[in-house]
Design a protein around this motif. Sequence first.
Motif, PDB file in Angstrom:
ATOM      1  N   LEU A   2      17.000  42.146  -2.293  1.00  0.00           N
ATOM      2  CA  LEU A   2      16.219  41.657  -3.418  1.00  0.00           C
ATOM      3  C   LEU A   2      16.961  40.527  -4.111  1.00  0.00           C
ATOM      4  O   LEU A   2      18.194  40.507  -4.141  1.00  0.00           O
ATOM      5  CB  LEU A   2      15.969  42.767  -4.436  1.00  0.00           C
ATOM      6  CG  LEU A   2      15.216  44.008  -3.979  1.00  0.00           C
ATOM      7  CD1 LEU A   2      15.136  45.015  -5.112  1.00  0.00           C
ATOM      8  CD2 LEU A   2      13.833  43.644  -3.486  1.00  0.00           C
ATOM      9  N   GLY A   6      14.247  40.852  -8.661  1.00  0.00           N
ATOM     10  CA  GLY A   6      13.610  42.011  -8.051  1.00  0.00           C
ATOM     11  C   GLY A   6      12.561  41.680  -6.999  1.00  0.00           C
ATOM     12  O   GLY A   6      11.753  42.537  -6.647  1.00  0.00           O
ATOM     13  N   ARG A   8      11.605  40.578  -3.097  1.00  0.00           N
ATOM     14  CA  ARG A   8      12.116  40.627  -1.727  1.00  0.00           C
ATOM     15  C   ARG A   8      11.669  39.366  -0.986  1.00  0.00           C
ATOM     16  O   ARG A   8      10.480  39.061  -0.946  1.00  0.00           O
ATOM     17  CB  ARG A   8      11.551  41.861  -1.032  1.00  0.00           C
ATOM     18  CG  ARG A   8      11.993  42.018   0.404  1.00  0.00           C
ATOM     19  CD  ARG A   8      11.404  43.297   0.974  1.00  0.00           C
ATOM     20  NE  ARG A   8      11.749  43.424   2.377  1.00  0.00           N
ATOM     21  CZ  ARG A   8      10.901  43.769   3.324  1.00  0.00           C
ATOM     22  NH1 ARG A   8       9.645  44.033   3.028  1.00  0.00           N
ATOM     23  NH2 ARG A   8      11.284  43.870   4.566  1.00  0.00           N
ATOM     24  N   ILE A  84       4.899  51.321  -5.327  1.00  0.00           N
ATOM     25  CA  ILE A  84       6.349  51.219  -5.149  1.00  0.00           C
ATOM     26  C   ILE A  84       6.949  52.621  -5.065  1.00  0.00           C
ATOM     27  O   ILE A  84       6.600  53.503  -5.860  1.00  0.00           O
ATOM     28  CB  ILE A  84       6.995  50.441  -6.329  1.00  0.00           C
ATOM     29  CG1 ILE A  84       6.412  49.027  -6.417  1.00  0.00           C
ATOM     30  CG2 ILE A  84       8.509  50.375  -6.171  1.00  0.00           C
ATOM     31  CD1 ILE A  84       6.880  48.247  -7.640  1.00  0.00           C
ATOM     32  N   ALA A  88      12.717  52.994  -5.966  1.00  0.00           N
ATOM     33  CA  ALA A  88      12.838  51.536  -6.085  1.00  0.00           C
ATOM     34  C   ALA A  88      12.261  51.006  -7.397  1.00  0.00           C
ATOM     35  O   ALA A  88      12.464  49.844  -7.733  1.00  0.00           O
ATOM     36  CB  ALA A  88      12.135  50.865  -4.910  1.00  0.00           C
ATOM     37  N   HIS A  91      13.728  48.308 -10.038  1.00  0.00           N
ATOM     38  CA  HIS A  91      14.520  47.294  -9.338  1.00  0.00           C
ATOM     39  C   HIS A  91      13.601  46.336  -8.593  1.00  0.00           C
ATOM     40  O   HIS A  91      13.738  45.129  -8.708  1.00  0.00           O
ATOM     41  CB  HIS A  91      15.477  47.943  -8.321  1.00  0.00           C
ATOM     42  CG  HIS A  91      16.381  48.959  -8.919  1.00  0.00           C
ATOM     43  ND1 HIS A  91      17.402  48.636  -9.771  1.00  0.00           N
ATOM     44  CD2 HIS A  91      16.409  50.308  -8.788  1.00  0.00           C
ATOM     45  CE1 HIS A  91      18.026  49.739 -10.147  1.00  0.00           C
ATOM     46  NE2 HIS A  91      17.440  50.771  -9.566  1.00  0.00           N
ATOM     47  N   TYR A  92      12.680  46.902  -7.830  1.00  0.00           N
ATOM     48  CA  TYR A  92      11.778  46.122  -6.981  1.00  0.00           C
ATOM     49  C   TYR A  92      10.530  45.720  -7.765  1.00  0.00           C
ATOM     50  O   TYR A  92       9.866  46.559  -8.372  1.00  0.00           O
ATOM     51  CB  TYR A  92      11.382  46.956  -5.757  1.00  0.00           C
ATOM     52  CG  TYR A  92      10.357  46.315  -4.850  1.00  0.00           C
ATOM     53  CD1 TYR A  92      10.718  45.290  -3.980  1.00  0.00           C
ATOM     54  CD2 TYR A  92       9.036  46.745  -4.856  1.00  0.00           C
ATOM     55  CE1 TYR A  92       9.769  44.716  -3.144  1.00  0.00           C
ATOM     56  CE2 TYR A  92       8.092  46.175  -4.024  1.00  0.00           C
ATOM     57  CZ  TYR A  92       8.469  45.159  -3.165  1.00  0.00           C
ATOM     58  OH  TYR A  92       7.530  44.584  -2.338  1.00  0.00           O
ATOM     59  N   GLN A  95       7.137  40.596  -3.838  1.00  0.00           N
ATOM     60  CA  GLN A  95       7.558  39.729  -2.732  1.00  0.00           C
ATOM     61  C   GLN A  95       7.583  38.273  -3.187  1.00  0.00           C
ATOM     62  O   GLN A  95       6.743  37.856  -3.983  1.00  0.00           O
ATOM     63  CB  GLN A  95       6.536  39.822  -1.581  1.00  0.00           C
ATOM     64  CG  GLN A  95       6.213  41.210  -1.124  1.00  0.00           C
ATOM     65  CD  GLN A  95       7.155  41.735  -0.064  1.00  0.00           C
ATOM     66  OE1 GLN A  95       8.155  41.113   0.268  1.00  0.00           O
ATOM     67  NE2 GLN A  95       6.843  42.891   0.471  1.00  0.00           N
TER      68      GLN A  95
END
Length: 195
Positions: A2, A6, A8, A84, A88, A91-92, A95
Amino acid sequence: MLDREGFRPNVGIILLNQRNEVFWGKRIRTHSWQFPQGGIKHGETPEQAMFRELHEEVGLHPEHVRIIARTRDWLRYEVPDHFIRRDARGHYKGQKQIWFLLQMLGRDCDMNLRATDHPEFDAWRWNEYWVPLEAVIEFKRGVYEMALTELARFLPRINHHNRYLRAGMRPAHRERSSGPVPLDAIPPDGEPTKN
């Protein structure tokens, strides 16, 4: 992997056939359709990731396609929390993608949705370039629209030849012509339509 915000790193693929139709894949065991896409692994360039994903999801190799263009910058979308994994969350966020526009050089039979043990699609078809965004999961629609819009100017020209002109025949000329007649105004009988 990441970034600080956050997101990807990911690639998206718009694959064209000779009629500028796009590969449209149905996600396995769902009713949603999308373009091939996938994450960029540590140490990969976006182009390397694109070729890997193209093979994993569609079964094509670099010799089956030609890169026409790619988006200039990252295009981002956020994933809603309920999509999600719990570990995660926080944090995530989603995209960030580089999109590639590819021209298919191979044949339809070169495609293989089962090229790996983890297929992404269970069906596919060729679709008009401006795909029906309502078939795309809602949170990705904005990115699809941005990618299609940015890359549309790179679409290859398609030669639409009038079958009579290609065969060496010339359409009859009108006596009073106010200028050239567009080929699409000439019906199959070869007589231009009146304005």
